[in-house]
Motif scaffolding. Sequence first.
Motif, PDB file in Angstrom:
ATOM      1  N   THR A  85      -1.140 -15.538  41.164  1.00  0.00           N
ATOM      2  CA  THR A  85      -0.120 -14.654  41.731  1.00  0.00           C
ATOM      3  C   THR A  85       0.965 -14.264  40.741  1.00  0.00           C
ATOM      4  OG1 THR A  85      -0.489 -15.669  43.880  1.00  0.00           O
ATOM      5  CG2 THR A  85       1.529 -14.400  43.622  1.00  0.00           C
ATOM      6  N   ASN A  86       1.420 -15.175  39.893  1.00  0.00           N
ATOM      7  CA  ASN A  86       2.595 -14.923  39.064  1.00  0.00           C
ATOM      8  C   ASN A  86       2.310 -14.624  37.598  1.00  0.00           C
ATOM      9  OD1 ASN A  86       4.168 -15.262  41.290  1.00  0.00           O
ATOM     10  ND2 ASN A  86       4.865 -17.308  40.765  1.00  0.00           N
ATOM     11  N   VAL A  87       1.048 -14.496  37.195  1.00  0.00           N
ATOM     12  CA  VAL A  87       0.722 -14.291  35.775  1.00  0.00           C
ATOM     13  C   VAL A  87      -0.375 -13.232  35.648  1.00  0.00           C
ATOM     14  CG1 VAL A  87      -0.198 -15.398  33.686  1.00  0.00           C
ATOM     15  CG2 VAL A  87       1.337 -16.663  35.188  1.00  0.00           C
ATOM     16  N   TYR A  88      -0.252 -12.429  34.587  1.00  0.00           N
ATOM     17  CA  TYR A  88      -1.325 -11.497  34.271  1.00  0.00           C
ATOM     18  C   TYR A  88      -1.437 -11.336  32.756  1.00  0.00           C
ATOM     19  CZ  TYR A  88       2.209  -7.850  33.469  1.00  0.00           C
ATOM     20  OH  TYR A  88       3.273  -7.126  33.003  1.00  0.00           O
ATOM     21  N   VAL A  89      -2.603 -10.913  32.306  1.00  0.00           N
ATOM     22  CA  VAL A  89      -2.827 -10.524  30.920  1.00  0.00           C
ATOM     23  C   VAL A  89      -3.366  -9.097  30.954  1.00  0.00           C
ATOM     24  CG1 VAL A  89      -3.201 -12.839  29.995  1.00  0.00           C
ATOM     25  CG2 VAL A  89      -5.129 -11.539  30.864  1.00  0.00           C
ATOM     26  N   SER A  90      -3.003  -8.327  29.946  1.00  0.00           N
ATOM     27  CA  SER A  90      -3.489  -6.952  29.917  1.00  0.00           C
ATOM     28  C   SER A  90      -3.891  -6.572  28.507  1.00  0.00           C
ATOM     29  CB  SER A  90      -2.433  -5.982  30.456  1.00  0.00           C
ATOM     30  OG  SER A  90      -1.294  -5.950  29.618  1.00  0.00           O
ATOM     31  N   PHE A  91      -4.770  -5.601  28.418  1.00  0.00           N
ATOM     32  CA  PHE A  91      -5.122  -4.985  27.145  1.00  0.00           C
ATOM     33  C   PHE A  91      -5.107  -3.488  27.356  1.00  0.00           C
ATOM     34  CE2 PHE A  91      -7.803  -3.175  23.897  1.00  0.00           C
ATOM     35  CZ  PHE A  91      -7.273  -3.770  22.765  1.00  0.00           C
ATOM     36  N   LEU A  92      -4.193  -2.826  26.658  1.00  0.00           N
ATOM     37  CA  LEU A  92      -4.015  -1.387  26.788  1.00  0.00           C
ATOM     38  C   LEU A  92      -4.210  -0.720  25.431  1.00  0.00           C
ATOM     39  CD1 LEU A  92      -0.743  -1.429  28.936  1.00  0.00           C
ATOM     40  CD2 LEU A  92      -3.098  -1.479  29.747  1.00  0.00           C
ATOM     41  N   ALA A  93      -4.623   0.531  25.450  1.00  0.00           N
ATOM     42  CA  ALA A  93      -4.795   1.306  24.227  1.00  0.00           C
ATOM     43  C   ALA A  93      -4.527   2.768  24.544  1.00  0.00           C
ATOM     44  CB  ALA A  93      -6.209   1.129  23.677  1.00  0.00           C
ATOM     45  N   GLY A  94      -4.177   3.522  23.507  1.00  0.00           N
ATOM     46  CA  GLY A  94      -3.956   4.946  23.704  1.00  0.00           C
ATOM     47  C   GLY A  94      -3.141   5.547  22.583  1.00  0.00           C
ATOM     48  N   PRO A  95      -2.698   6.789  22.796  1.00  0.00           N
ATOM     49  CA  PRO A  95      -1.948   7.465  21.734  1.00  0.00           C
ATOM     50  C   PRO A  95      -0.530   6.931  21.593  1.00  0.00           C
ATOM     51  CG  PRO A  95      -2.089   8.867  23.666  1.00  0.00           C
ATOM     52  CD  PRO A  95      -2.932   7.656  23.942  1.00  0.00           C
ATOM     53  N   SER A  96      -0.123   6.849  20.347  1.00  0.00           N
ATOM     54  CA  SER A  96       1.241   6.475  19.992  1.00  0.00           C
ATOM     55  C   SER A  96       1.804   7.599  19.138  1.00  0.00           C
ATOM     56  CB  SER A  96       1.253   5.161  19.223  1.00  0.00           C
ATOM     57  OG  SER A  96       2.564   4.803  18.878  1.00  0.00           O
ATOM     58  N   PHE A  97       2.948   8.110  19.532  1.00  0.00           N
ATOM     59  CA  PHE A  97       3.589   9.209  18.816  1.00  0.00           C
ATOM     60  C   PHE A  97       4.730   8.610  18.006  1.00  0.00           C
ATOM     61  CE2 PHE A  97       1.857  10.548  22.878  1.00  0.00           C
ATOM     62  CZ  PHE A  97       0.937  11.496  22.471  1.00  0.00           C
ATOM     63  N   ILE A  98       4.539   8.563  16.696  1.00  0.00           N
ATOM     64  CA  ILE A  98       5.465   7.856  15.821  1.00  0.00           C
ATOM     65  C   ILE A  98       5.599   8.613  14.504  1.00  0.00           C
ATOM     66  CG2 ILE A  98       3.605   6.358  15.034  1.00  0.00           C
ATOM     67  CD1 ILE A  98       5.578   4.099  14.746  1.00  0.00           C
ATOM     68  N   LEU A 106      -2.682  -0.194  20.097  1.00  0.00           N
ATOM     69  CA  LEU A 106      -3.272  -1.267  20.899  1.00  0.00           C
ATOM     70  C   LEU A 106      -2.150  -2.181  21.357  1.00  0.00           C
ATOM     71  CD1 LEU A 106      -6.176  -2.175  18.445  1.00  0.00           C
ATOM     72  CD2 LEU A 106      -6.284  -0.608  20.376  1.00  0.00           C
ATOM     73  N   LYS A 107      -2.246  -2.658  22.610  1.00  0.00           N
ATOM     74  CA  LYS A 107      -1.164  -3.490  23.130  1.00  0.00           C
ATOM     75  C   LYS A 107      -1.704  -4.560  24.090  1.00  0.00           C
ATOM     76  CE  LYS A 107       3.399  -3.140  25.247  1.00  0.00           C
ATOM     77  NZ  LYS A 107       4.396  -2.226  25.831  1.00  0.00           N
ATOM     78  N   PRO A 108      -2.041  -5.735  23.577  1.00  0.00           N
ATOM     79  CA  PRO A 108      -2.337  -6.858  24.468  1.00  0.00           C
ATOM     80  C   PRO A 108      -1.016  -7.489  24.922  1.00  0.00           C
ATOM     81  CG  PRO A 108      -2.739  -7.477  22.188  1.00  0.00           C
ATOM     82  CD  PRO A 108      -2.330  -6.025  22.178  1.00  0.00           C
ATOM     83  N   SER A 109      -0.972  -7.957  26.169  1.00  0.00           N
ATOM     84  CA  SER A 109       0.265  -8.508  26.730  1.00  0.00           C
ATOM     85  C   SER A 109      -0.017  -9.704  27.615  1.00  0.00           C
ATOM     86  CB  SER A 109       0.985  -7.459  27.591  1.00  0.00           C
ATOM     87  OG  SER A 109       1.274  -6.308  26.874  1.00  0.00           O
ATOM     88  N   LEU A 110       1.005 -10.541  27.731  1.00  0.00           N
ATOM     89  CA  LEU A 110       1.027 -11.630  28.699  1.00  0.00           C
ATOM     90  C   LEU A 110       2.232 -11.370  29.588  1.00  0.00           C
ATOM     91  CD1 LEU A 110       0.168 -14.383  29.854  1.00  0.00           C
ATOM     92  CD2 LEU A 110       1.658 -15.437  28.142  1.00  0.00           C
ATOM     93  N   GLY A 111       1.990 -11.154  30.864  1.00  0.00           N
ATOM     94  CA  GLY A 111       3.069 -10.852  31.794  1.00  0.00           C
ATOM     95  C   GLY A 111       3.198 -11.916  32.860  1.00  0.00           C
ATOM     96  N   PHE A 112       4.371 -11.956  33.478  1.00  0.00           N
ATOM     97  CA  PHE A 112       4.622 -12.922  34.542  1.00  0.00           C
ATOM     98  C   PHE A 112       5.624 -12.333  35.522  1.00  0.00           C
ATOM     99  CE2 PHE A 112       7.351 -13.648  30.940  1.00  0.00           C
ATOM    100  CZ  PHE A 112       8.625 -13.732  31.495  1.00  0.00           C
ATOM    101  N   TYR A 113       5.605 -12.866  36.720  1.00  0.00           N
ATOM    102  CA  TYR A 113       6.547 -12.474  37.766  1.00  0.00           C
ATOM    103  C   TYR A 113       7.465 -13.656  38.042  1.00  0.00           C
ATOM    104  CZ  TYR A 113       3.122  -8.784  38.407  1.00  0.00           C
ATOM    105  OH  TYR A 113       2.265  -7.734  38.202  1.00  0.00           O
ATOM    106  N   PHE A 114       8.721 -13.355  38.340  1.00  0.00           N
ATOM    107  CA  PHE A 114       9.694 -14.408  38.581  1.00  0.00           C
ATOM    108  C   PHE A 114       9.601 -15.000  39.984  1.00  0.00           C
ATOM    109  CE2 PHE A 114      11.562 -12.116  34.995  1.00  0.00           C
ATOM    110  CZ  PHE A 114      11.837 -13.171  34.152  1.00  0.00           C
TER     111      PHE A 114
END
Length: 152
Positions: A85-98, A106-114
């Motif tokens: 319920t309180n934790v997720y992992v994600s892997f995202l990719a796409g265009p970056s304008f820089i 590319l953006k792997p993440s570790l997310g959580f809910y309080f």
Amino acid sequence: MSLYLEGQYNQTISDVTKGNNPWGTGLGLQLFFRQQSIVKPTIEFTADAYLMDDKVYRAYLDGTPVGSFKDMVNLFAGLSVHPITNVYVSFLAGPSFIGGQTLLGLKPSLGFYFSSKQKLTGKISYINILEREVRAKQNFTSISFALGVKLY
């Protein structure tokens, strides 16, 4: 769908002009599509400003300037996995304008809910923008810390 507004801080790990952009801050929107499974399609839009600059001119040996940047906009999509319920992992990719370029990010993440109501969230991410400076053969990489609030 669940939509979160996030404020974030990015600390540059490596870049050919790291002194010109050591850190950035910005806002983002992250959208999770509700599914019955633990795997959810995810879209994320972020915009960051890099406000610090050491004011050092960087050039190649032939005198041409090394391109620096002051902002970064990302539009990433991918999957997030919510095993509990309180934790997720994600892997995202796409265009970056820089720096006036459109590059693959590319953006792997570790997310959580309080809380179990998932109204407030936090996230730690690794951002890798591929071939930001082709001539120097270097990617832009940073670590990002985000806090968010559920809008919908």
